[in-house]
Enzyme design. Structure first.
Site, mmCIF file in Angstrom:
data_model
loop_
_atom_site.group_PDB
_atom_site.id
_atom_site.type_symbol
_atom_site.label_atom_id
_atom_site.label_comp_id
_atom_site.label_asym_id
_atom_site.label_seq_id
_atom_site.Cartn_x
_atom_site.Cartn_y
_atom_site.Cartn_z
ATOM 1 N N ASP A 22 0.861 -1.187 0.000
ATOM 2 C CA ASP A 22 0.000 0.000 0.000
ATOM 3 C C ASP A 22 0.896 1.236 0.000
ATOM 4 O OD1 ASP A 22 -2.411 1.552 0.173
ATOM 5 O OD2 ASP A 22 -1.992 1.894 2.280
ATOM 6 N N SER A 23 0.306 2.369 -0.365
ATOM 7 C CA SER A 23 1.054 3.623 -0.316
ATOM 8 C C SER A 23 1.476 3.947 1.118
ATOM 9 C CB SER A 23 0.182 4.760 -0.848
ATOM 10 O OG SER A 23 -0.972 4.877 -0.048
ATOM 11 N N TYR A 35 -0.866 8.563 -2.518
ATOM 12 C CA TYR A 35 -0.832 8.367 -3.963
ATOM 13 C C TYR A 35 -2.085 8.970 -4.628
ATOM 14 C CZ TYR A 35 2.868 4.704 -3.983
ATOM 15 O OH TYR A 35 4.027 3.992 -3.897
ATOM 16 N N GLY A 36 -3.176 9.014 -3.849
ATOM 17 C CA GLY A 36 -4.496 9.284 -4.423
ATOM 18 C C GLY A 36 -4.696 10.632 -5.078
ATOM 19 N N CYS A 88 -4.325 -1.528 -2.087
ATOM 20 C CA CYS A 88 -4.475 -0.091 -2.317
ATOM 21 C C CYS A 88 -5.377 0.054 -3.535
ATOM 22 C CB CYS A 88 -3.093 0.494 -2.587
ATOM 23 S SG CYS A 88 -3.116 2.228 -3.092
ATOM 24 N N ASN A 89 -6.511 0.706 -3.340
ATOM 25 C CA ASN A 89 -7.450 0.890 -4.460
ATOM 26 C C ASN A 89 -6.860 1.766 -5.544
ATOM 27 O OD1 ASN A 89 -10.399 -0.124 -3.560
ATOM 28 N ND2 ASN A 89 -9.200 0.508 -1.807
ATOM 29 N N THR A 90 -6.103 2.774 -5.120
ATOM 30 C CA THR A 90 -5.538 3.714 -6.078
ATOM 31 C C THR A 90 -4.572 2.989 -7.021
ATOM 32 O OG1 THR A 90 -5.746 5.389 -4.361
ATOM 33 C CG2 THR A 90 -4.350 5.931 -6.233
ATOM 34 N N GLU A 131 -2.519 9.391 7.539
ATOM 35 C CA GLU A 131 -1.048 9.262 7.520
ATOM 36 C C GLU A 131 -0.423 10.146 8.591
ATOM 37 O OE1 GLU A 131 1.270 7.353 5.501
ATOM 38 O OE2 GLU A 131 -0.540 6.173 5.159
ATOM 39 N N CYS A 162 -11.088 2.796 -0.297
ATOM 40 C CA CYS A 162 -9.686 3.133 -0.027
ATOM 41 C C CYS A 162 -9.335 2.384 1.245
ATOM 42 C CB CYS A 162 -9.520 4.637 0.172
ATOM 43 S SG CYS A 162 -7.881 5.081 0.803
ATOM 44 N N THR A 163 -8.229 1.673 1.222
ATOM 45 C CA THR A 163 -7.925 0.794 2.357
ATOM 46 C C THR A 163 -7.543 1.572 3.619
ATOM 47 O OG1 THR A 163 -5.660 0.542 1.540
ATOM 48 C CG2 THR A 163 -7.261 -1.127 0.883
ATOM 49 N N HIS A 164 -7.293 2.862 3.477
ATOM 50 C CA HIS A 164 -7.065 3.681 4.676
ATOM 51 C C HIS A 164 -8.371 3.949 5.439
ATOM 52 C CE1 HIS A 164 -3.142 4.682 2.929
ATOM 53 N NE2 HIS A 164 -2.838 5.412 3.974
#
Ligand code: DGL
Length: 269
Positions: free
Chosen positions: A7-8, A39-40, A70-72, A153, A187-189
């Site tokens: 993931d980012s 990244y998004g 990561c979806n992005t 983040e 979004c996995t976040h």
């Protein structure tokens, strides 16, 4: 050989945790490109380049299977990497959008589905296109949430300041379609914001987080591909790698995971 999870930043940990609950026997290598997250809000070219660097690094460390948690990256880079950059006989790379989308038609009653995602995932239209393949009855409305990943983040997501942006994006989504009965956290976040997202809703709306869905689909994938499962080592270990400071990663990741962890630093190029 290991299963790589990329993931980012910290978001992929929400997927890794569920995968490890479902498939504890395998060895995992988690890579968070925290130094370059989010990244998004980046362009296709940059997301693709960064994701490819991560895939190459994980492959060099002995991964046979990589989950883009990561979806992005799944929206912007997965297909090109699968078609152009890897040898499927040596490495498989899977994303998180397709498995999520497959679960949706059985969940919605109104057929109205909301997608919360990064600007890059929204602009890719991946969810809209993939959901249209599962059913022609769905009404899909997207909402970009550019401030949510930076809040997470920065470790600010459960503080009062985050309320403003939770309200802003959810209000905008439901103003576009009040009939939505299922909201995909695309979004996995975003599961890290779940307490605030759940508190916002005044009516019953199902919130779909991806971790459990992706874990189940991965277990199913490995059953259907015993030749890949046979290549995977079964020591039950998990290593954490970050492009940021290891202390920062460890401190933040420990808030999301139920166990204390150590991390190693690398630079991607
Ligand atoms: N966790 C990522 C996703 O699922 C992306 C976040 C970001 O770096 O913007 O889209």
């Amino acid at each position: 050989m290991k299963i790589g999870v990329f993931d980012s930043g910290y978001g992929g940990l929400t997927i890794l945790e569920k995968i490890r609950e479902q498939l504890p026997e395998y060895d995992y290598l988690y890579l968070g490109d925290n130094a370059r997250a989010p990244y998004g809000t980046r362009s296709f070219e940059v997301i693709y380049e960064y994701t490819l660097q991560a895939v190459r690094w994980l492959e060099s460390q002995g991964c046979r299977l990589i989950i883009l948690a990561c979806n992005t990256a799944s929206a912007k880079a997965l297909r090109t990497i699968q078609q152009r950059d890897i040898d499927p006989a040596k490495l498989r790379v899977l994303g998180v959008i397709r498995p999520t989308v497959e679960a949706v038609p059985a969940l919605t009653r109104t057929g109205h589905v909301g997608i919360l995602a990064t600007p890059a995932t929204v602009s890719s239209e991946s969810y809209v296109l993939e959901l249209a393949k599962t059913s022609d009855q769905l009404v899909v409305t997207q909402q970009a949430c550019p401030m949510w990943v930076p809040l997470i983040e920065a470790g600010e997501h459960l503080n009062d300041g985050a309320d403003y942006f939770v309200d802003k994006y959810l209000s905008e989504l439901f103003a576009k379609d009040p009939q939505i009965d299922n909201v995909i956290l695309g979004c996995t976040h975003y599961p890290l914001l779940l307490p605030k997202i759940q508190a916002w809703f005044k009516k019953p709306v199902q919130i779909i987080a991806q971790g459990g869905i992706v874990a189940e689909k991965l277990a199913d994938y490995l059953q259907r591909h015993p030749e890949i499962a046979a290549d995977l080592s079964q020591g039950g270990t998990c290593q954490y790698i970050t492009t940021e400071s290891t202390k920062k990663f460890r401190d933040n990741a420990s808030l999301f995971l139920s166990e204390a962890i150590t991390a190693k630093h690398i630079e991607l190029q």
